[in-house]
Design a protein around this motif. Structure first.
Motif, PDB file in Angstrom:
ATOM      1  N   THR A 110       8.283  44.248  60.787  1.00 20.15           N
ATOM      2  CA  THR A 110       8.869  45.167  61.748  1.00 20.15           C
ATOM      3  C   THR A 110       9.980  45.959  61.079  1.00 20.15           C
ATOM      4  N   GLN A 111       9.972  47.248  61.295  1.00 15.88           N
ATOM      5  CA  GLN A 111      11.073  48.064  60.771  1.00 15.88           C
ATOM      6  C   GLN A 111      11.865  48.637  61.945  1.00 15.88           C
ATOM      7  N   CYS A 112      11.390  49.729  62.537  1.00 12.05           N
ATOM      8  CA  CYS A 112      12.143  50.226  63.694  1.00 12.05           C
ATOM      9  C   CYS A 112      11.925  49.321  64.894  1.00 12.05           C
ATOM     10  N   GLY A 113      10.784  48.637  64.930  1.00 13.52           N
ATOM     11  CA  GLY A 113      10.549  47.661  65.986  1.00 13.52           C
ATOM     12  C   GLY A 113       9.946  48.215  67.261  1.00 13.52           C
ATOM     13  N   TYR A 114       9.723  49.512  67.314  1.00 13.98           N
ATOM     14  CA  TYR A 114       9.225  50.076  68.571  1.00 13.98           C
ATOM     15  C   TYR A 114       7.754  49.727  68.794  1.00 13.98           C
ATOM     16  N   CYS A 115       7.017  49.682  67.705  1.00 17.19           N
ATOM     17  CA  CYS A 115       5.592  49.344  67.832  1.00 17.19           C
ATOM     18  C   CYS A 115       5.382  47.841  67.961  1.00 17.19           C
ATOM     19  N   THR A 116       6.409  47.066  67.597  1.00 16.92           N
ATOM     20  CA  THR A 116       6.235  45.629  67.352  1.00 16.92           C
ATOM     21  C   THR A 116       5.740  44.827  68.560  1.00 16.92           C
ATOM     22  N   MET A 147      -0.686  51.475  66.195  1.00 14.05           N
ATOM     23  CA  MET A 147      -0.157  52.363  65.157  1.00 14.05           C
ATOM     24  C   MET A 147       1.238  51.902  64.753  1.00 14.05           C
ATOM     25  N   CYS A 148       1.545  52.057  63.495  1.00 15.86           N
ATOM     26  CA  CYS A 148       2.908  51.804  63.033  1.00 15.86           C
ATOM     27  C   CYS A 148       3.218  52.860  61.979  1.00 15.86           C
ATOM     28  N   ARG A 149       4.284  53.608  62.194  1.00 23.31           N
ATOM     29  CA  ARG A 149       4.614  54.671  61.247  1.00 23.31           C
ATOM     30  C   ARG A 149       5.555  54.163  60.157  1.00 23.31           C
ATOM     31  N   CYS A 150       6.239  53.039  60.425  1.00 22.43           N
ATOM     32  CA  CYS A 150       7.270  52.617  59.462  1.00 22.43           C
ATOM     33  C   CYS A 150       6.739  51.752  58.339  1.00 22.43           C
ATOM     34  N   THR A 151       5.987  50.719  58.698  1.00 22.02           N
ATOM     35  CA  THR A 151       5.778  49.643  57.726  1.00 22.02           C
ATOM     36  C   THR A 151       4.707  49.923  56.694  1.00 22.02           C
TER      37      THR A 151
END
Ligand SMILES: Cc1cc2nc3c(=O)[nH]c(=O)nc-3n(C[C@H](O)[C@H](O)[C@H](O)COP(=O)(O)OP(=O)(O)OC[C@H]3O[C@@H](n4cnc5c(N)ncnc54)[C@H](O)[C@@H]3O)c2cc1C
Ligand code: FES
Ligand code: FES
Length: 1284
Positions: A110-116, A147-151
């Motif tokens: 998890t990076q920003c955590g919004y998708c998590t 979808m995850c844009r960060c990881t």
């Protein structure tokens, strides 16, 4: 009153007349149940942020099933009898965390955590539904809809694959190592050894599947199974829950109705209005289950997942249905599991019926095998027909009852394809099905079915070709050519932007026939080098390695740890702007946008229709701002142009926000926004100028092009042997932050609290105050974290903040403003497009004698954020540029003002130069690496040495040989391996403070800083440095939200350097505190920290210190070095690709936090891959309207688009004497490496083109390298498609 009853996390909820069919489960969970862990972004099933788990008795036999759903697609009224579990329900701070949450956190997933939360709940559903019995392949295949844009996905995949029964030993070992990490405290208390929650926090040995039950509830389902139709009356709608067809028909006979099965169809075709009667047919008995007479008869109400399970079972059991395995494989590419769990056969087919252009895969498969469909026209009144007949009948008052799949004899051969812009979760560019029925014991065809989707609304069968083939042997070159030519004649796709071009779809459709023949043709009748062209590229599982050193002596500095907030992000407890609990009487705001040709002039607004909707409260325009109608005030750095918050007069771009409408519900506000009519005093007749080329060709060129910089060469070579000229154009990229542009504004006693998703506290603070004409100190901007930003929330967030603030200012109420995806995409700027024209001259060896580069960057409608000199700076890359002439220009177009986007200007600068190097090497027929080395900067340049190292570590030369060998043996699959070097300049731009407070009560410490946590791990790095400097354990430290009160006047967090600046300020603040504490330390000897602080407190020491990093005094620019190697394979017959392996060697200095830096490198590279591959923005040339404004049409990479093998190495023994604590920035540089994809694709295509007989000339592939652009660059001709 009858009510819909269901449970959320064990608590029973009853829904009566208050909520209509348009209230989604997501809205209910977040706003009524106040469980804000479940997120939302797209509201159309395309992103996965909203996934929750459902346990429910499923018809026909009411067996209890556990499955994932997209809560945004489910109407709350559909949930009767469901047990819904949200991310809070499986684990939290109080009860302890679930194993899925802790593992994802530990693996840094998890990076920003919004998708998590969406990932966690999809995994939880999978784990429960598969009874904990999954393979790694199954796990990796199950997240098409997340979808995850960060990881960049790798760590998520690793974490989840540890649950697989065949989990990789290395992953399990890693899990054991991670077990010992102390940082994942669940409660903010000291928990290393004595924490009472520890057992809950690290419960790796068992899944606590039942942790969601609340005391008041039992395992029992709500008693809903009376199976008698009932009705819930909601304001203007009646919702009927039907259990049999007779009841459904009764309501249908009243007219003005809509059937709803899984309700997922609204993800494809948005439903904005419901008729008065809505009939939920999900449980209608006659539509459920299956029977086999001769045919396999599937109830139309069967969910697609259930259909697929049945396909697998029957294909193993019955020879005549063995072909269902093929249909299963095809269906595996349809939507994704949460959609397929409730989306039904009937729903899919009806979408095709209602929208003939829909590329329905269910329809395609049914029609390929010759299925029939049963339409119920009344109780016990059925009509059976073919699929095409079904499309022509009147479906009013009728229901799709079932489909009949025929048995297929051994004489039949079947092949189907679905070609998509990315590996999963995308509708077909073209889908095709081929069924050949041979005469018994012969090679001659008796019957042929050739079916295509996505050609035109009316095209289904290639009828003429089917006829031509009858009686022929399809496996001869003669028949093949006959068929191909016939197909070419009869397939005439219509242009349907933003779908790929008709020319591509036509040739692709023909190539798919050839592909099918390659697949079915006996090996002895064809050239063996053609065989690999038969199948579509399919990724199995991926893996990665991360190689770095860590110096234990400085831990927690340089210690590989996950993010501090990882656990709360995995449990949904981490809050974002819109997670502020519901406030009394709060309101919701939406933009009214000027959807008109740019240049038109607004005269007035007609809000009559909008105000007819109950719940609409207010309407505001530019005139309502007490202050300036500007969200980019000039007293803020970099903001050269004042941009309007709301368009006041002349429209700058299609979709520009022009007014604000306020309602008591988010959906109401957005619905009302569409009903506001904007009156224009004039509508522009000019074609908008939306590309750089259009501007350069227009009469307005002189007013729209601004020359920003020229760099003159200081040297010139005179041994010119070769001159290479060319052009490269790079398009835009949408940031695709998972958290939309958001702001919540709340009145306070001295002004207003602004919870904004901004990267820039100061800009938002000043802009809000300026537009409201109030003192800056009355506005408190608070940012806990952002759900991704990537540059898109630098200045654009303040437009939303100002708008929301206006509402709060005028109404005195809390206002929420969250841009719907379509509005977000149409009205917010993107990465700047670039066009570069160049001329390079070299000697015979490739040493550059002169280079001329003139480039243009598309600023959009204002110059804000368009910093072309940065591209100049980065275009030097690692080369000696003294002979280079560079001219940089900004161009104004009729589009939104473009913005920074991860690695802004550096990505473009590097890509231009690397393209020139490739083309020069190609022209000279030299090894591109040698040409690059020849032109390297000679002093202080570690790149040549790094190239040598990675060539060895990545086995580059040997693999290059293998690639050549592969290409010799394969005509339709081609590989390539390419390397590029990178040098990125890091520089500083402004002020960041960090404020450290030590509490005498227990010695715990808080950090409050000016940076914005948006996934990059700024808080974790700050805490690591603080712990190191103060000599205390990490879990003594907590990082608080950033705010304009504690961090006034801060510069934007972006450009990779935010973390460094904050860390520097933190270090300095700690030094101040250490200095103050030193006398007491000296007096006490070697005191324990807590004792030291008690003593200091007693002695009146100020335990609170801050330091402000200033770019004027504290930062020294430096370079980041990296090398990237990428190996890929392309399917020449479709344009699909597979990135087989990526190796990145990056100089991170002594990384402050290696796991976080790995994550930054991987995430940035994958975002770059998206930029170079599938992310394409398409506009309507006549109006400037963005056509790719949804997840349906804009495709970022998914979990199966990442490299199959991704290896990250940190440069060994590196120390950065200029950076903070010897570290280097990592957030953006690796994005620039992704341009290597373009070179690799070219190389692979070069081999294909030479096989096709083309001269070995340079050719260009349009950017991005989409399936279409790759396919078209192959230069296919029908005569290339042969068997011998
Ligand atoms: C993100 C996403 C990706 C997708 N990708 C693909 C894809 O790649 N390929 C593809 O083929 N599909 C795709 N789909 C479509 C998906 O398969 C359909 O949404 C689903 O099958 C619809 O079923 P449903 O039960 O949810 O229909 P609903 O949404 O409930 O209904 C859809 C329509 O069908 C009508 N209807 C439903 N059942 C009946 C019936 N028995 N008789 C008469 N009318 C009926 C409804 O009135 C409504 O008008 C995708 C969908 C989403 C959300
Ligand atoms: S919000 Fe539901 S899938 Fe995107
Ligand atoms: S962590 Fe996945 S989008 Fe940010």
């Amino acid at each position: 009153m009858v009510k819909i009853k269901f449970k959320i996390n064990g608590k029973t909820y009853e829904v009566g007349g208050k909520y209509g069919p348009d209230v989604s489960l997501n809205e209910y969970i977040r706003n009524v149940a106040e469980l804000r862990g479940t997120k939302a972004m797209c509201h159309e099933g395309g992103c996965g942020a909203c996934i929750v788990t459902v346990r429910a008795p499923m018809p026909p036999n009411n067996a209890i099933k556990t499955f994932a759903v997209n809560s945004c697609l489910v109407s709350v009224l559909s949930c009767h009898g469901w047990e819904v579990t949200t991310v809070e329900g499986i684990g939290n701070k109080i009860k302890g965390y679930h194993d899925i949450q802790t593992r994802l956190a530990k693996f840094n997933g998890t990076q920003c955590g919004y998708c998590t939360p969406g990932w966690v709940m999809n995994m939880y559903s999978l784990y429960q539904s598969k009874n904990k019995n999954m393979t790694s392949k199954e796990v990796e295949n199950s997240f098409a809809g997340n979808m995850c844009r960060c990881t960049g996905y790798r760590p998520i995949a690793d974490a989840f694959k540890t649950f697989a029964k065949d989990a990789d030993e290395r992953l399990l070992n890693k899990l054991v190592d991670l077990e010992d990490l102390d940082i994942m405290k669940p409660c903010g208390l000291e928990c290393v050894n004595k924490c009472t929650h520890r057992d809950k926090c690290f419960n790796d040995n068992k899944i606590e599947g039942e942790s969601s039950k609340s005391e008041e509830d039992s395992d029992e389902f709500i008693h809903v199974n009376e199976e008698r139709m009932f009705m819930v009356k909601a304001d203007t709608h009646k919702w009927y829950k039907a259990y049999n067809l007779a009841d459904a028909f009764k309501i249908m006979s009243q007219g003005n109705y809509k059937l709803i099965a899984g309700n997922t169809g609204q993800g494809v075709y948005h439903v904005t209005e419901y008729p008065p009667n809505v009939i939920d047919i999900f449980n209608v008995a006659e539509l459920k289950g299956f029977t086999i007479d001769v045919n396999l008869i599937l109830g139309a109400g069967m969910p697609l997942s259930e259909m697929m399970e049945l396909f697998i079972k029957l294909s193993n059991q019955r020879e005549e249905f063995a072909y269902l395995k093929q249909l299963y494989d095809h269906m595996d590419l349809v939507a994704h599991i949460p959609v397929r769990n409730i989306g039904t056969i009937g729903g899919n087919l009806f979408l095709k019926y209602a929208n003939n252009e829909f590329q329905s895969d269910v329809f395609l498969l049914c029609e390929t095998v010759g299925a029939m469909i049963t339409i119920a026209e009344g109780v016990n009144r059925d009509r059976r027909m073919t699929m095409p007949e079904f499309l022509r009948i009147d479906m009013r008052g009728r229901v799709i009852k079932n489909i009949l799949l025929p048995p297929l004899s051994r004489n039949c051969a079947l092949k189907t394809y679905k070609i998509m812009p990315r590996s999963q979760n995308a509708h077909a560019v073209v889908n095709a099905g081929f069924l050949f029925k041979f005469r018994p014991n012969s090679n001659f065809l008796e019957k042929v079915r050739i079916v295509y989707g996505s050609i035109s609304p009316s095209f289904i069968h290639a009828n003429r070709t089917e006829q031509i083939l009858i009686g022929k042997d399809p496996y001869t070159d003669e028949t093949l050519q006959l068929a191909l030519q016939s197909l070419y004649r009869e397939i005439n796709p219509v242009e349907a932007p933003p779908e790929p071009s008709a020319a591509y779809r036509k040739m692709l459709a023909v190539a798919l026939y050839y592909k099918a023949i390659l697949s079915l043709c006996p090996s002895n009748r064809m050239n063996s080098t053609y065989k690999s062209g038969a199948e579509a590229i399919k990724r199995s599982t991926s893996h990665g390695t991360q190689t770095f050193e860590t110096d234990v002596s400085v831990w927690p500095l340089n210690q590989p740890i996950p993010k501090l907030e990882a656990l709360v992000q995995c449990s949904g407890e981490a809050t974002f702007a819109n997670d502020l609990p519901g406030q009394n009487d709060e309101v919701f705001a939406a933009f009214v946008t000027a959807d008109v040709v740019p240049g038109s002039v607004i005269k007035d607004f007609d809000t009559t229709e909008a105000f007819k909707i109950p719940g609409v409260i207010a309407f505001y325009t530019a005139k309502d701002f007490p202050g300036e109608n500007v969200f980019t005030p000039n007293n803020i750095p970099f903001m050269s142009d004042k941009e309007e918050i709301l368009c006041d007069n002349k429209v700058k771009f299609y979709g520009q926000p022009a007014a604000i409408i306020v309602a008591d519900r988010d959906k109401t506000a957005n619905k009302a926004a569409k009903l506001v009519k904007i009156e224009y005093s004039s509508i522009s007749r000019n074609r908008p100028l939306i590309t750089i080329d259009q501007v350069l060709r227009s009469p307005e060129k002189s007013t729209r092009v601004r020359m920003d910089q020229t760099v003159e060469p200081t040297d010139m070579g005179n041994d010119v042997k070769t001159v290479v000229k060319g052009e490269i154009t790079m398009e835009e990229q949408y940031h695709y932050y998972m958290e939309p542009q958001t702001c919540v504004t709340k009145p306070s006693e001295d002004g207003m609290e602004v919870y904004s998703s901004t990267q820039w506290l100061d800009l938002t603070n000043v802009a809000v105050a300026t537009c409201l004409k109030v003192p800056v100190n009355s506005i408190t901007v608070i940012v806990r974290r952002l759900g991704g930003a990537y540059g898109g929330k630098i200045s654009r967030a303040s437009q939303v903040a100002c708008s929301s603030a206006l509402v709060t200012h005028l109404l005195g109420k809390t206002c929420r403003m969250v841009l719907p995806l379509i509005v977000n995409m149409k009205s917010v700027g993107k990465r700047v497009p670039t066009k570069c024209t160049f001329e390079v001259a070299s000697d015979a060896q490739g040493e550059i004698q002169y280079l001329k580069n003139t480039f243009y960057q598309d600023a959009g409608c204002s110059y804000n954020e368009c910093l072309t000199p940065l591209s100049v700076m980065h275009s030097h890359n690692c080369y000696d540029s003294k002979r280079w002439y560079i001219q940089a220009n900004s161009v104004l177009t009729d589009k939104y003002s473009n913005t920074w986007c991860r690695a802004p200007f550096s990505a473009e600068g590097v890509a231009m130069t690397e393209y020139m190097m490739e083309k020069l090497a190609f022209t000279l027929r030299k090894d591109p690496i040698e040409v690059r080395l020849m032109n390297m900067a000679k002093e202080n340049n570690p790149i040549p040495e790094m190239i040598t190292q990675i060539r060895k570590d990545a086995n580059f030369d040997e693999r290059r040989q293998q690639v050549r060998e592969f290409n010799r043996n394969n005509r339709w699959r081609k590989r390539a391996i390419k390397l590029i070097p990178l040098t990125v300049d890091i520089f500083y731009t402004g002020n960041f403070n960090s404020l450290i407070s030590i509490y005498h009560g227990d010695g715990s410490v808080t950090i409050t800083h000016a940076g914005i946590e948006m996934g990059q791990g700024i808080n974790t790095k700050a805490a690591q440095v603080c712990a190191y400097m103060l000599g205390i354990p990490l879990d003594k430290i907590s990082v608080k939200p950033s705010s304009s009160v504690t961090s006034p006047n801060a510069i934007v967090t972006g450009g990779s350097i935010g973390s460094e600046c904050v860390v520097f300020a933190t270090m300095k603040a700690c030094e101040i505190l250490n200095k103050r504490l030193q006398p007491i330390r000296d007096k006490m000897g070697k005191p324990a920290w807590d004792d030291l602080i008690s003593e200091a407190f007693a002695g009146g020491v100020d335990l609170h210190a801050s330091y402000m990093f200033s770019n004027l005094t504290d930062g020294k620019p430096y370079d980041v070095y990296a090398i990237g190697i990428l190996e890929l394979e392309i399917d020449v017959l479709t344009g699909n690709h597979d990135v087989r392996r990526v190796d990145i060697l990056e100089d991170t200095g002594r990384s402050l936090s290696p796991e976080i830096d790995v994550a930054q490198i991987e995430g940035a590279f994958i975002m770059g891959l998206g930029y170079w591959t599938s992310e394409k923005l398409v506009y309507d040339g006549a109006t400037g309207k963005l056509l790719t404004d949804r997840t349906w049409t804009y495709k970022i990479p998914g979990i199966k688009d990442i490299p199959a093998d991704m290896r990250i190495y940190f440069k060994r023994g590196s120390r950065n004497q200029s950076g903070v604590l010897q570290s280097k920035a990592t957030g953006e540089p690796s994005f620039c490496l992704s341009t290597v994809f373009m070179h690799a694709v070219r190389d692979a295509l070069r081999s294909a083109r030479m096989d096709a007989g083309y001269d070995d000339d340079w050719f260009d592939i349009e950017h991005p390298c989409t399936v279409e652009n790759i396919f078209m660059a192959a230069g296919h001709k029908l005569e290339h498609f042969t068997l011998k």
